[in-house]
Design an enzyme around this catalytic site. Structure first.
Site, mmCIF file in Angstrom:
data_model
loop_
_atom_site.group_PDB
_atom_site.id
_atom_site.type_symbol
_atom_site.label_atom_id
_atom_site.label_comp_id
_atom_site.label_asym_id
_atom_site.label_seq_id
_atom_site.Cartn_x
_atom_site.Cartn_y
_atom_site.Cartn_z
ATOM 1 N N GLU A 81 0.820 -1.228 0.000
ATOM 2 C CA GLU A 81 0.000 0.000 0.000
ATOM 3 C C GLU A 81 0.850 1.272 0.000
ATOM 4 O O GLU A 81 0.339 2.354 0.257
ATOM 5 C CB GLU A 81 -0.934 0.017 1.205
ATOM 6 C CG GLU A 81 -2.057 -0.988 1.153
ATOM 7 C CD GLU A 81 -3.121 -0.673 0.102
ATOM 8 O OE1 GLU A 81 -2.916 0.230 -0.747
ATOM 9 O OE2 GLU A 81 -4.144 -1.354 0.120
ATOM 10 N N HIS A 100 -2.735 3.156 8.294
ATOM 11 C CA HIS A 100 -3.818 2.434 7.629
ATOM 12 C C HIS A 100 -4.114 1.168 8.417
ATOM 13 O O HIS A 100 -3.199 0.414 8.756
ATOM 14 C CB HIS A 100 -3.419 2.077 6.191
ATOM 15 C CG HIS A 100 -4.364 1.111 5.555
ATOM 16 N ND1 HIS A 100 -5.716 1.351 5.458
ATOM 17 C CD2 HIS A 100 -4.170 -0.116 5.016
ATOM 18 C CE1 HIS A 100 -6.300 0.317 4.866
ATOM 19 N NE2 HIS A 100 -5.390 -0.584 4.605
ATOM 20 N N HIS A 102 -7.595 -1.798 9.630
ATOM 21 C CA HIS A 102 -8.915 -2.353 9.315
ATOM 22 C C HIS A 102 -9.715 -2.498 10.614
ATOM 23 O O HIS A 102 -10.078 -3.613 10.988
ATOM 24 C CB HIS A 102 -8.780 -3.721 8.643
ATOM 25 C CG HIS A 102 -8.015 -3.724 7.353
ATOM 26 N ND1 HIS A 102 -7.568 -4.888 6.757
ATOM 27 C CD2 HIS A 102 -7.626 -2.715 6.538
ATOM 28 C CE1 HIS A 102 -6.927 -4.598 5.634
ATOM 29 N NE2 HIS A 102 -6.935 -3.280 5.477
ATOM 30 N N HIS A 163 -12.880 -1.718 2.463
ATOM 31 C CA HIS A 163 -11.470 -1.974 2.740
ATOM 32 C C HIS A 163 -11.089 -1.655 4.190
ATOM 33 O O HIS A 163 -10.823 -2.565 4.967
ATOM 34 C CB HIS A 163 -10.624 -1.171 1.730
ATOM 35 C CG HIS A 163 -9.162 -1.361 1.862
ATOM 36 N ND1 HIS A 163 -8.253 -0.790 1.028
ATOM 37 C CD2 HIS A 163 -8.430 -2.057 2.765
ATOM 38 C CE1 HIS A 163 -7.031 -1.125 1.400
ATOM 39 N NE2 HIS A 163 -7.118 -1.892 2.458
HETATM 40 ZN ZN LIG Z 1 -5.867 -2.386 3.962
#
Ligand SMILES: [Zn+2]
Length: 241
Positions: A81, A100, A102, A163
């Site tokens: 990413e 980042h 989740h 996502h």
């Molecule tokens: Zn991700």
């Protein structure tokens, strides 16, 4: 490299390792999910490695990349990413760190296609503002960075459709705290919805907050984007009483 840069880089590496562990311990990531980045004094970017649990990293596992994304330093491969992180760092001079993750509640909103735009908690409105939902983009492709661009000037946190969440800040600790705040907001909105009622702040309440908060003024005061007359949020989908 300027005197002191080596020390700065080492302390940034240690901080990134520590924040990876906190993300993992808090359940904001599992397995090898999530990635972090931080701008280095020389303009290159420190980033977490691909395919590794971010709760168990060592400082030497981290990777340095050029702003082009090319590998510069480290034995591991940079996060897949990395393009998303670089897009955010290049777009905003004030962004020195990105997180980042989740987190389950906020990611559930991203899966359900529900942005967190409503003004419900004054401290969140004052410190973070609203959290828009980006268009879906395949993870690891340049489209993820592109999906941020229409929101990047006005927001520090984004729900990435189907996502997860991305947060931006001037340093890693602040980016981590924004991630925690997004997840707690999502959890509270979900609980309030399950109680059957979500009261948003009134226009007057938000206006009062707006006048008290320099951050909102500096961020939204001179914007050309069509914005809400009260909280200056740019998306017409959010509501007030
Ligand atoms: Zn991700």
């Amino acid at each position: 490299m300027s005197p002191g840069s080596a020390g700065t880089i080492f302390s940034l590496r240690r901080e990134m390792v520590e924040i990876g562990a906190r993300l993992y311990e808090r359940g904001l990531i599992v397995a090898s999910e999530g990635n972090l980045s931080a701008r280095l004094p020389d303009g290159r970017v420190l980033v977490t490695p691909a395919g590794m649990c971010k709760g168990r990293m060592k400082p030497e596992d981290l990777v340095v990349v050029e702003r082009s994304g090319d590998h510069a330093q480290g034995t591991r491969k940079a996060s897949s990413e990395v393009k998303m992180h670089l897009a955010a760092i290049i777009a905003r001079d004030d962004v020195h760190a990105c997180v980042h993750a989740h987190p389950p509640y906020a990611t559930a909103f991203a899966v359900a296609g529900i942005p967190l735009l409503d003004c419900v908690l004054p401290e969140v409105v004052a410190t973070l503002g609203s959290i828009p939902l980006t268009d879906y983009a395949t993870p690891s492709t340049p489209e993820v960075g592109e999906s941020l661009m229409k929101y990047i000037e006005q927001y520090d946190a984004f729900l990435l459709k189907n996502h997860g969440v991305l947060t931006l800040a001037g340093d890693l600790e602040s980016a981590f705290q924004k991630m925690e705040t997004v997840e707690r907001l999502a959890q509270i909105v979900h609980l309030a919805r399950s109680l059957g009622k979500v009261d948003t702040l009134s226009c007057q309440d938000v206006e009062t907050l707006f006048n008290l908060t320099d951050r909102l003024h500096s961020r939204f005061g001179g914007s050309d984007t069509p914005i809400c007359g009260t909280c200056r949020v740019g998306d017409p989908g959010h509501t007030h009483e």
